[in-house]
Design a protein around this motif. Structure first.
Motif, PDB file in Angstrom:
ATOM      1  N   GLU A 144      -3.044 -20.115  22.147  1.00 40.31           N
ATOM      2  CA  GLU A 144      -4.333 -20.429  22.762  1.00 40.31           C
ATOM      3  C   GLU A 144      -4.983 -19.241  23.470  1.00 40.31           C
ATOM      4  O   GLU A 144      -6.189 -19.257  23.743  1.00 40.31           O
ATOM      5  CB  GLU A 144      -4.195 -21.557  23.799  1.00 40.31           C
ATOM      6  N   ILE A 145      -4.195 -18.214  23.785  1.00 38.48           N
ATOM      7  CA  ILE A 145      -4.750 -17.064  24.497  1.00 38.48           C
ATOM      8  C   ILE A 145      -5.685 -16.290  23.574  1.00 38.48           C
ATOM      9  O   ILE A 145      -5.319 -15.939  22.451  1.00 38.48           O
ATOM     10  CB  ILE A 145      -3.633 -16.161  25.038  1.00 38.48           C
ATOM     11  N   ARG A 146      -6.881 -16.042  24.064  1.00 42.35           N
ATOM     12  CA  ARG A 146      -7.892 -15.386  23.242  1.00 42.35           C
ATOM     13  C   ARG A 146      -7.462 -13.977  22.856  1.00 42.35           C
ATOM     14  O   ARG A 146      -6.806 -13.281  23.629  1.00 42.35           O
ATOM     15  CB  ARG A 146      -9.222 -15.353  23.999  1.00 42.35           C
ATOM     16  N   SER A 147      -7.839 -13.570  21.683  1.00 45.03           N
ATOM     17  CA  SER A 147      -7.346 -12.313  21.132  1.00 45.03           C
ATOM     18  C   SER A 147      -7.799 -11.095  21.937  1.00 45.03           C
ATOM     19  O   SER A 147      -7.128 -10.069  21.935  1.00 45.03           O
ATOM     20  CB  SER A 147      -7.813 -12.163  19.677  1.00 45.03           C
ATOM     21  N   HIS A 148      -8.931 -11.193  22.634  1.00 44.50           N
ATOM     22  CA  HIS A 148      -9.421 -10.038  23.382  1.00 44.50           C
ATOM     23  C   HIS A 148      -8.764  -9.910  24.758  1.00 44.50           C
ATOM     24  O   HIS A 148      -9.026  -8.958  25.483  1.00 44.50           O
ATOM     25  CB  HIS A 148     -10.947 -10.108  23.548  1.00 44.50           C
ATOM     26  N   THR A 149      -7.914 -10.854  25.131  1.00 42.99           N
ATOM     27  CA  THR A 149      -7.248 -10.805  26.428  1.00 42.99           C
ATOM     28  C   THR A 149      -6.212  -9.685  26.453  1.00 42.99           C
ATOM     29  O   THR A 149      -5.415  -9.545  25.524  1.00 42.99           O
ATOM     30  CB  THR A 149      -6.540 -12.147  26.727  1.00 42.99           C
ATOM     31  N   ALA A 192      -7.626 -17.273  30.391  1.00 42.91           N
ATOM     32  CA  ALA A 192      -7.366 -16.513  29.166  1.00 42.91           C
ATOM     33  C   ALA A 192      -7.365 -17.402  27.929  1.00 42.91           C
ATOM     34  O   ALA A 192      -7.245 -16.905  26.815  1.00 42.91           O
ATOM     35  CB  ALA A 192      -6.026 -15.789  29.270  1.00 42.91           C
ATOM     36  N   CYS A 193      -7.490 -18.715  28.153  1.00 40.57           N
ATOM     37  CA  CYS A 193      -7.436 -19.674  27.042  1.00 40.57           C
ATOM     38  C   CYS A 193      -8.734 -20.467  26.978  1.00 40.57           C
ATOM     39  O   CYS A 193      -9.446 -20.613  27.966  1.00 40.57           O
ATOM     40  CB  CYS A 193      -6.285 -20.653  27.228  1.00 40.57           C
ATOM     41  N   SER A 194      -8.977 -21.017  25.825  1.00 44.78           N
ATOM     42  CA  SER A 194     -10.118 -21.922  25.685  1.00 44.78           C
ATOM     43  C   SER A 194      -9.814 -22.943  24.605  1.00 44.78           C
ATOM     44  O   SER A 194      -9.907 -22.652  23.415  1.00 44.78           O
ATOM     45  CB  SER A 194     -11.373 -21.147  25.299  1.00 44.78           C
ATOM     46  N   HIS A 203      -6.240 -31.576  24.984  1.00 46.89           N
ATOM     47  CA  HIS A 203      -6.748 -30.356  25.590  1.00 46.89           C
ATOM     48  C   HIS A 203      -7.618 -30.691  26.785  1.00 46.89           C
ATOM     49  O   HIS A 203      -8.326 -31.687  26.797  1.00 46.89           O
ATOM     50  CB  HIS A 203      -7.560 -29.547  24.582  1.00 46.89           C
TER      51      HIS A 203
END
Length: 205
Positions: A144-149, A192-194, A203
């Motif tokens: 779930e952590i966005r790749s740009h984090t 960091a997640c969405s 969710h």
């Protein structure tokens, strides 16, 4: 870990670097002082050998505390399968509570708070560094952590925020607050997640 060993004339056995930590761990658990001179005598080796293997008492105690943390982490993670953001936060909270209420660590903190704080949270400490590495590893597995984090920065923030509440009695004089540590870590991970999932549930949107 190095497997360098030396002969111990008094025991006629080969003493390995890890044996120092094994003995120190046993003493720590029972509240005995971990002293380098006594460790050397117990193992039948010279103080210089202990210092060659481990740079000082602070590092040895850091290795002991890290072993305790890993044991707590293993017990907590054994309760879950797989990893997602919600489970990571839940596991962090359980680990924080387990560690903060562990009697040998409580005793260590109470006996010399300033020294304990250095062992537990110093930037030179093996404890803090390895906890950050562990956190990076777990965060890297969370889909779930966005790749740009920046996972390294996120891990550092999680560990530092966690320390400030878990060891707040030594930092600010306030009672330990592992529940607040968990709440703050949840906010960081959620950012960091969405969205941030809940274990076994829908969710959170």
């Amino acid at each position: 870990m190095s497997h360098e060993a030396v002969n111990s004339p008094s025991r006629r056995v080969r003493i390995a670097r890890s044996d120092v930590i094994d003995v120190a761990y046993d003493w720590f658990q029972t509240g005995e002082r971990v002293d380098i001179g006594r460790l050397a005598r117990e193992l039948g080796i010279g103080r210089a050998t202990v210092y060659r293997w481990w740079s000082g008492r602070e590092v040895i105690l850091g290795e002991v505390v890290w072993r305790i943390l890993i044991e707590a982490i293993d017990r907590v993670e054994a309760r879950t399968t797989g990893i997602d953001a919600g489970h990571f936060v839940e596991n962090f909270g359980r680990m924080a509570e387990m560690v903060r209420t562990y009697e040998p660590l409580e005793r260590f903190v109470a006996d010399d708070p300033e020294y304990a704080l250095r062992v537990l949270t110093s930037r030179y400490s093996v404890v803090q560094g390895r906890l950050i590495e562990w956190t990076v590893d777990r965060l890297s597995r969370i889909p779930e952590i966005r790749s740009h984090t920046d996972v390294d920065d996120l891990a550092y923030a999680i560990v530092r925020v966690g320390e400030s509440f878990i060891w707040s009695d030594m930092i600010t004089g306030q009672p330990p607050q592992p529940d607040k540590a968990t709440a703050m870590v949840r906010l960081l991970v959620a950012g960091a997640c969405s969205p941030l999932p809940l274990p076994g549930g829908p969710h959170v949107r």
